[in-house]
Design a protein around this motif. Structure first.
Motif, PDB file in Angstrom:
ATOM      1  N   GLY A   1      77.077  69.673  17.661  1.00  0.00           N
ATOM      2  CA  GLY A   1      77.025  70.771  18.615  1.00  0.00           C
ATOM      3  C   GLY A   1      78.264  71.632  18.507  1.00  0.00           C
ATOM      4  N   PRO A   2      78.212  72.830  19.068  1.00  0.00           N
ATOM      5  CA  PRO A   2      79.368  73.725  19.013  1.00  0.00           C
ATOM      6  C   PRO A   2      80.591  73.174  19.741  1.00  0.00           C
ATOM      7  N   ASP A   3      80.370  72.255  20.675  1.00  0.00           N
ATOM      8  CA  ASP A   3      81.487  71.674  21.424  1.00  0.00           C
ATOM      9  C   ASP A   3      82.024  70.397  20.775  1.00  0.00           C
ATOM     10  N   GLY A   4      81.528  70.085  19.560  1.00  0.00           N
ATOM     11  CA  GLY A   4      81.971  68.884  18.852  1.00  0.00           C
ATOM     12  C   GLY A   4      81.138  67.650  19.134  1.00  0.00           C
ATOM     13  N   ALA A   5      80.183  67.743  20.054  1.00  0.00           N
ATOM     14  CA  ALA A   5      79.316  66.598  20.342  1.00  0.00           C
ATOM     15  C   ALA A   5      78.459  66.291  19.117  1.00  0.00           C
ATOM     16  N   GLU A   6      78.154  65.011  18.923  1.00  0.00           N
ATOM     17  CA  GLU A   6      77.319  64.580  17.801  1.00  0.00           C
ATOM     18  C   GLU A   6      76.149  63.745  18.298  1.00  0.00           C
ATOM     19  N   ALA A   7      74.949  64.116  17.868  1.00  0.00           N
ATOM     20  CA  ALA A   7      73.775  63.265  18.037  1.00  0.00           C
ATOM     21  C   ALA A   7      73.584  62.589  16.690  1.00  0.00           C
ATOM     22  N   GLU A   8      73.274  61.291  16.700  1.00  0.00           N
ATOM     23  CA  GLU A   8      73.162  60.587  15.426  1.00  0.00           C
ATOM     24  C   GLU A   8      72.027  59.578  15.416  1.00  0.00           C
ATOM     25  N   LEU A   9      71.554  59.329  14.214  1.00  0.00           N
ATOM     26  CA  LEU A   9      70.604  58.261  13.939  1.00  0.00           C
ATOM     27  C   LEU A   9      71.209  57.482  12.781  1.00  0.00           C
ATOM     28  N   THR A  10      71.447  56.190  12.980  1.00  0.00           N
ATOM     29  CA  THR A  10      72.073  55.381  11.936  1.00  0.00           C
ATOM     30  C   THR A  10      71.043  54.456  11.312  1.00  0.00           C
ATOM     31  N   PHE A  11      71.304  54.112  10.054  1.00  0.00           N
ATOM     32  CA  PHE A  11      70.380  53.226   9.335  1.00  0.00           C
ATOM     33  C   PHE A  11      71.160  52.340   8.376  1.00  0.00           C
ATOM     34  N   THR A  12      70.494  51.278   7.963  1.00  0.00           N
ATOM     35  CA  THR A  12      71.005  50.364   6.952  1.00  0.00           C
ATOM     36  C   THR A  12      69.947  50.252   5.867  1.00  0.00           C
ATOM     37  N   SER A  13      70.362  50.325   4.616  1.00  0.00           N
ATOM     38  CA  SER A  13      69.424  50.125   3.520  1.00  0.00           C
ATOM     39  C   SER A  13      69.103  48.642   3.413  1.00  0.00           C
ATOM     40  N   ALA A  14      67.842  48.347   3.187  1.00  0.00           N
ATOM     41  CA  ALA A  14      67.394  46.963   3.008  1.00  0.00           C
ATOM     42  C   ALA A  14      66.691  46.913   1.651  1.00  0.00           C
ATOM     43  N   GLY A  15      67.483  46.805   0.609  1.00  0.00           N
ATOM     44  CA  GLY A  15      66.950  46.874  -0.749  1.00  0.00           C
ATOM     45  C   GLY A  15      66.763  48.325  -1.152  1.00  0.00           C
ATOM     46  N   ASP A  16      66.059  48.517  -2.248  1.00  0.00           N
ATOM     47  CA  ASP A  16      65.871  49.868  -2.775  1.00  0.00           C
ATOM     48  C   ASP A  16      64.737  50.623  -2.102  1.00  0.00           C
ATOM     49  N   ASN A  17      63.848  49.905  -1.431  1.00  0.00           N
ATOM     50  CA  ASN A  17      62.613  50.539  -0.977  1.00  0.00           C
ATOM     51  C   ASN A  17      62.428  50.619   0.525  1.00  0.00           C
ATOM     52  N   GLN A  18      63.428  50.239   1.294  1.00  0.00           N
ATOM     53  CA  GLN A  18      63.260  50.335   2.747  1.00  0.00           C
ATOM     54  C   GLN A  18      64.596  50.532   3.448  1.00  0.00           C
ATOM     55  N   ILE A  19      64.501  51.149   4.634  1.00  0.00           N
ATOM     56  CA  ILE A  19      65.673  51.321   5.483  1.00  0.00           C
ATOM     57  C   ILE A  19      65.350  50.792   6.880  1.00  0.00           C
ATOM     58  N   ILE A  20      66.372  50.351   7.552  1.00  0.00           N
ATOM     59  CA  ILE A  20      66.265  49.883   8.927  1.00  0.00           C
ATOM     60  C   ILE A  20      66.952  50.918   9.808  1.00  0.00           C
ATOM     61  N   ILE A  21      66.195  51.548  10.687  1.00  0.00           N
ATOM     62  CA  ILE A  21      66.802  52.461  11.655  1.00  0.00           C
ATOM     63  C   ILE A  21      67.273  51.600  12.818  1.00  0.00           C
ATOM     64  N   ASP A  22      68.592  51.576  13.027  1.00  0.00           N
ATOM     65  CA  ASP A  22      69.147  50.645  14.005  1.00  0.00           C
ATOM     66  C   ASP A  22      69.730  51.291  15.254  1.00  0.00           C
ATOM     67  N   HIS A  23      69.872  52.627  15.255  1.00  0.00           N
ATOM     68  CA  HIS A  23      70.477  53.251  16.432  1.00  0.00           C
ATOM     69  C   HIS A  23      70.184  54.751  16.438  1.00  0.00           C
ATOM     70  N   THR A  24      69.878  55.256  17.610  1.00  0.00           N
ATOM     71  CA  THR A  24      69.797  56.697  17.833  1.00  0.00           C
ATOM     72  C   THR A  24      70.629  56.979  19.071  1.00  0.00           C
ATOM     73  N   GLY A  25      71.617  57.844  18.914  1.00  0.00           N
ATOM     74  CA  GLY A  25      72.496  58.189  20.024  1.00  0.00           C
ATOM     75  C   GLY A  25      72.481  59.687  20.264  1.00  0.00           C
ATOM     76  N   VAL A  26      72.141  60.070  21.480  1.00  0.00           N
ATOM     77  CA  VAL A  26      72.069  61.491  21.834  1.00  0.00           C
ATOM     78  C   VAL A  26      72.927  61.718  23.076  1.00  0.00           C
ATOM     79  N   PRO A  27      74.061  62.412  22.928  1.00  0.00           N
ATOM     80  CA  PRO A  27      74.916  62.661  24.087  1.00  0.00           C
ATOM     81  C   PRO A  27      74.289  63.683  25.033  1.00  0.00           C
ATOM     82  N   ASP A  28      74.822  63.747  26.237  1.00  0.00           N
ATOM     83  CA  ASP A  28      74.288  64.652  27.257  1.00  0.00           C
ATOM     84  C   ASP A  28      74.184  66.098  26.783  1.00  0.00           C
ATOM     85  N   ALA A  29      75.089  66.530  25.917  1.00  0.00           N
ATOM     86  CA  ALA A  29      75.072  67.923  25.434  1.00  0.00           C
ATOM     87  C   ALA A  29      73.780  68.258  24.695  1.00  0.00           C
ATOM     88  N   PHE A  30      73.081  67.240  24.192  1.00  0.00           N
ATOM     89  CA  PHE A  30      71.845  67.455  23.443  1.00  0.00           C
ATOM     90  C   PHE A  30      70.596  67.063  24.231  1.00  0.00           C
TER      91      PHE A  30
END
Length: 99
Positions: free
Chosen positions: A23-52
């Motif tokens: 965001g313009p105020d420096g806030a960050e919304a994020e989605l984090t993942f971990t690779s699990a081998g070459d063919n799959q990812i694990i989505i482990d977190h989605t964080g959305v601050p109040d600014a979003f």
């Protein structure tokens, strides 16, 4: 990829990574993942601050992850409660859901 999804930054740190909306105020919304081998990812977190809140930031992040996984021929394991709920709401994503 739509213009709003292209605003999302992708960070790859080897076996872990994230998608980020800044965001313009420096806030960050994020989605984090971990690779699990070459063919799959694990989505482990989605964080959305109040600014979003109320802007669909979490869904935008997840949509970008879905599009990238589909393009790369990868499957997604949605461990994050938000991501799991969105997969239930979007049957068109079933092709990349790790069963």
């Amino acid at each position: 990829m739509s213009a709003e999804l292209s605003d999302i930054e992708f960070e790859d740190h080897g076996s872990k990574g994230r998608y980020v909306l800044r965001g313009p105020d420096g806030a960050e919304a994020e989605l984090t993942f971990t690779s699990a081998g070459d063919n799959q990812i694990i989505i482990d977190h989605t964080g959305v601050p109040d600014a979003f809140r109320g802007q669909g930031a979490g869904l935008r992040l997840l949509t970008r992850a879905v599009e990238d996984a589909r393009a790369a021929g990868r499957k997604i394991i949605p461990l994050c409660p938000f991501a799991a709920a969105q997969f239930r709401r979007h049957p068109e994503w079933a092709d990349i859901l790790k069963s």
